[in-house]
Write an enzyme that holds these catalytic residues in place. Structure first.
Site, PDB file in Angstrom:
ATOM      1  N   SER A 101       0.710  -1.377  -0.063  1.00 54.39           N
ATOM      2  CA  SER A 101      -0.073  -0.005   0.242  1.00 54.39           C
ATOM      3  C   SER A 101       0.896   1.344   0.067  1.00 54.39           C
ATOM      4  O   SER A 101       0.376   2.196   0.158  1.00 54.39           O
ATOM      5  CB  SER A 101      -0.746  -0.058   1.270  1.00 54.39           C
ATOM      6  OG  SER A 101      -0.264  -0.179   2.351  1.00 54.39           O
ATOM      7  N   THR A 203      -1.678   3.638   4.798  1.00 55.67           N
ATOM      8  CA  THR A 203      -0.650   4.796   4.368  1.00 55.67           C
ATOM      9  C   THR A 203       0.451   4.839   5.386  1.00 55.67           C
ATOM     10  O   THR A 203       0.186   4.527   6.577  1.00 55.67           O
ATOM     11  CB  THR A 203      -1.207   5.890   4.191  1.00 55.67           C
ATOM     12  OG1 THR A 203      -1.895   6.072   2.990  1.00 55.67           O
ATOM     13  CG2 THR A 203      -0.125   7.158   4.477  1.00 55.67           C
ATOM     14  N   THR A 221       2.262   6.972   0.148  1.00 55.05           N
ATOM     15  CA  THR A 221       1.072   6.069  -0.076  1.00 55.05           C
ATOM     16  C   THR A 221       1.225   5.627  -1.444  1.00 55.05           C
ATOM     17  O   THR A 221       1.218   6.559  -2.460  1.00 55.05           O
ATOM     18  CB  THR A 221      -0.099   6.326   0.515  1.00 55.05           C
ATOM     19  OG1 THR A 221      -1.100   5.259   0.565  1.00 55.05           O
ATOM     20  CG2 THR A 221      -0.842   7.645  -0.270  1.00 55.05           C
ATOM     21  N   ARG A 231      -6.737   9.712  -9.495  1.00 53.34           N
ATOM     22  CA  ARG A 231      -7.314   9.950  -8.134  1.00 53.34           C
ATOM     23  C   ARG A 231      -6.239  10.525  -7.249  1.00 53.34           C
ATOM     24  O   ARG A 231      -5.040   9.678  -7.131  1.00 53.34           O
ATOM     25  CB  ARG A 231      -8.084   8.900  -7.620  1.00 53.34           C
ATOM     26  CG  ARG A 231      -8.664   9.147  -6.302  1.00 53.34           C
ATOM     27  CD  ARG A 231      -7.608   8.632  -5.211  1.00 53.34           C
ATOM     28  NE  ARG A 231      -8.379   8.446  -3.792  1.00 53.34           N
ATOM     29  CZ  ARG A 231      -7.878   8.158  -2.579  1.00 53.34           C
ATOM     30  NH1 ARG A 231      -6.569   7.933  -2.533  1.00 53.34           N
ATOM     31  NH2 ARG A 231      -8.486   8.196  -1.443  1.00 53.34           N
ATOM     32  N   THR A 254      -4.421   8.347   8.205  1.00 49.01           N
ATOM     33  CA  THR A 254      -4.728   7.161   7.359  1.00 49.01           C
ATOM     34  C   THR A 254      -5.990   6.854   7.222  1.00 49.01           C
ATOM     35  O   THR A 254      -6.962   7.218   8.071  1.00 49.01           O
ATOM     36  CB  THR A 254      -3.676   6.125   7.862  1.00 49.01           C
ATOM     37  OG1 THR A 254      -3.800   4.993   7.162  1.00 49.01           O
ATOM     38  CG2 THR A 254      -4.413   5.536   9.374  1.00 49.01           C
ATOM     39  N   GLY A 255      -6.172   5.865   6.108  1.00 39.91           N
ATOM     40  CA  GLY A 255      -7.609   5.507   5.935  1.00 39.91           C
ATOM     41  C   GLY A 255      -8.311   6.332   4.469  1.00 39.91           C
ATOM     42  O   GLY A 255      -7.469   6.637   3.669  1.00 39.91           O
TER      43      GLY A 255
HETATM   44  C1  SD4 Z   1      -5.548   7.558   0.608  1.00 42.14           C
HETATM   45  N1  SD4 Z   1      -5.324   8.111   2.975  1.00 42.14           N
HETATM   46  O1  SD4 Z   1      -5.130   7.492  -0.250  1.00 42.14           O
HETATM   47  C2  SD4 Z   1      -4.920   7.126   1.823  1.00 42.14           C
HETATM   48  C3  SD4 Z   1      -4.711   5.803   1.875  1.00 42.14           C
HETATM   49  C4  SD4 Z   1      -4.738   5.207   3.369  1.00 42.14           C
HETATM   50  O2  SD4 Z   1      -4.728   3.658   5.251  1.00 42.14           O
HETATM   51  O3  SD4 Z   1      -4.103   5.739   4.191  1.00 42.14           O
HETATM   52  N2  SD4 Z   1      -5.044   4.057   3.932  1.00 42.14           N
HETATM   53  O4  SD4 Z   1      -6.887   7.592   0.809  1.00 42.14           O
END
Ligand code: SD4
Length: 347
Positions: A101, A203, A221, A231, A254-255
């Site tokens: 990731s 991330t 990330t 995107r 994160t997320g």
């Molecule tokens: C995103 N926030 O591209 C990042 C992905 C991520 O845990 O953090 N995932 O949306």
């Protein structure tokens, strides 16, 4: 100029700094544990462990944060700067093809392209960022080059790639056989529709405080797997995926990036700490805001996750997530590192 330390000075620094930090955290900084955390612990009348009074020096998201923190600590323990430590720390994860990731080996977008987002920021507000960057193993170092060698903060897409190549970064294929195979499997039944789920993105966001008290942060990330080509998430956005104010604190996210962007998440967390909240309280309030906005828009929270990490300028740190499962690595003054589970809002 980089301060020099012999071993004796270093040990003295670590001891004094742990003590001074503990005193600050207990008194001058006004930090008090919130009740919910205090209830979870039993090692003293306040329910706190001794470690809760030792300032944090490095904090980073997810299990892979352990190796990032180890690298950051190797910079810090030689008297290095927080900016160098965050860059070195997240580079370890960017270069690891097993981490699907971030960086090399990251899952591609729905067209099979690995596209990367990253940003870096120091305690003075210097910041650099790249978004939608392809073919470069270390987007965080390109972001740092944007910060240090251009009058800008953010470069994206082909412009970011051209800049990176001019700066001497090598063009590489970042799509590993494993990630490609996973993408091909996804293509079979996905009908080419991007999905958001809590398993397909992680991330690395990292916050570091060095021995002079300088704070820096980095976030990098490959973003949400199978996303639409082009995107960009929260991770390269100063104020969303990362924010640092050397006098107040730092935060990273994160997320599900879209939900973090909507509330300018990391900036919000820092502003809440400025108003006197502890790091965990600030992260919790940011999660509350994101959740409220999600619900107002009539969305289903089951498939999403967001999490914040924060560190105050005095080293007090904390985390909070929307859902269970968000782990983070914390390294204290002295170098002890542990993996912790963030408290969360909803089961
Ligand atoms: C995103 N926030 O591209 C990042 C992905 C991520 O845990 O953090 N995932 O949306």
């Amino acid at each position: 100029m980089k301060p020099k330390h012999n071993n004796q000075n270093r040990r003295t620094f670590l001891r004094k700094s742990a003590l001074a930090g503990a005193l600050t955290l207990m008194g001058v900084g006004g930090w008090r544990p919130n009740q919910s955390r205090a209830n979870q612990r039993s090692s003293n009348p306040l329910g706190l462990g001794a470690r809760d009074f030792v300032p944090t020096v490095a904090l980073s998201t997810w299990r892979f944060g352990l190796k990032a923190n180890a690298e950051a600590w190797s910079v810090l323990s030689k008297g290095g700067k927080s900016l160098d430590a965050v860059e070195a720390g997240v580079r370890v994860v960017e270069a690891d093809p097993q981490e699907r990731s971030v960086g090399y080996g990251g899952r591609p977008d729905r067209d099979g392209h690995v596209t990367l987002d990253a940003c870096i920021m120091d305690e003075l507000g210097n910041a650099g960022s790249v978004a939608f960057l392809q073919h470069i193993m270390h987007p965080i170092s390109v972001a740092r080059a944007v910060m240090e060698r251009t009058p800008h903060i953010m470069l994206c897409g082909s412009g970011a790639l051209e800049f990176a190549l001019r700066e001497g970064f090598k063009k590489q294929n970042l799509l590993t056989a494993e990630s490609e195979a996973e993408w091909r499997r996804w293509m079979k039944d996905a009908r080419y529709t991007p999905v958001v789920n809590i398993e397909n993105h992680d991330t690395i966001g990292m916050l570091v405080r060095d021995e002079t008290g300088r704070l820096s942060g980095a976030c990098t990330t490959s973003g949400m797997a199978w996303k639409l080509h082009g995107r960009v998430g929260d991770s390269p956005l100063i104020g969303a995926g990362l924010y640092v104010d050397g006098q107040v604190g730092a935060a990273t996210a994160t997320g599900h990036g879209e939900e973090v962007i909507r509330i300018a998440g990391s900036h919000l967390v820092v502003e809440l700490m400025r108003q006197g909240r502890t790091a965990e309280e600030a992260c919790r309030e940011a999660v509350n805001r994101a959740q409220a906005m999600f619900v107002r828009r009539g969305r289903d929270l089951r498939d999403t996750q967001i999490g914040f990490l924060a560190m105050r300028a005095d080293g007090q740190s904390g985390a909070f997530a929307l859902r269970p499962g968000f782990s983070y690595a914390r390294t204290l003054v002295g170098g002890q590192t542990e993996l912790l589970d963030a408290p969360f809002l909803l089961n």
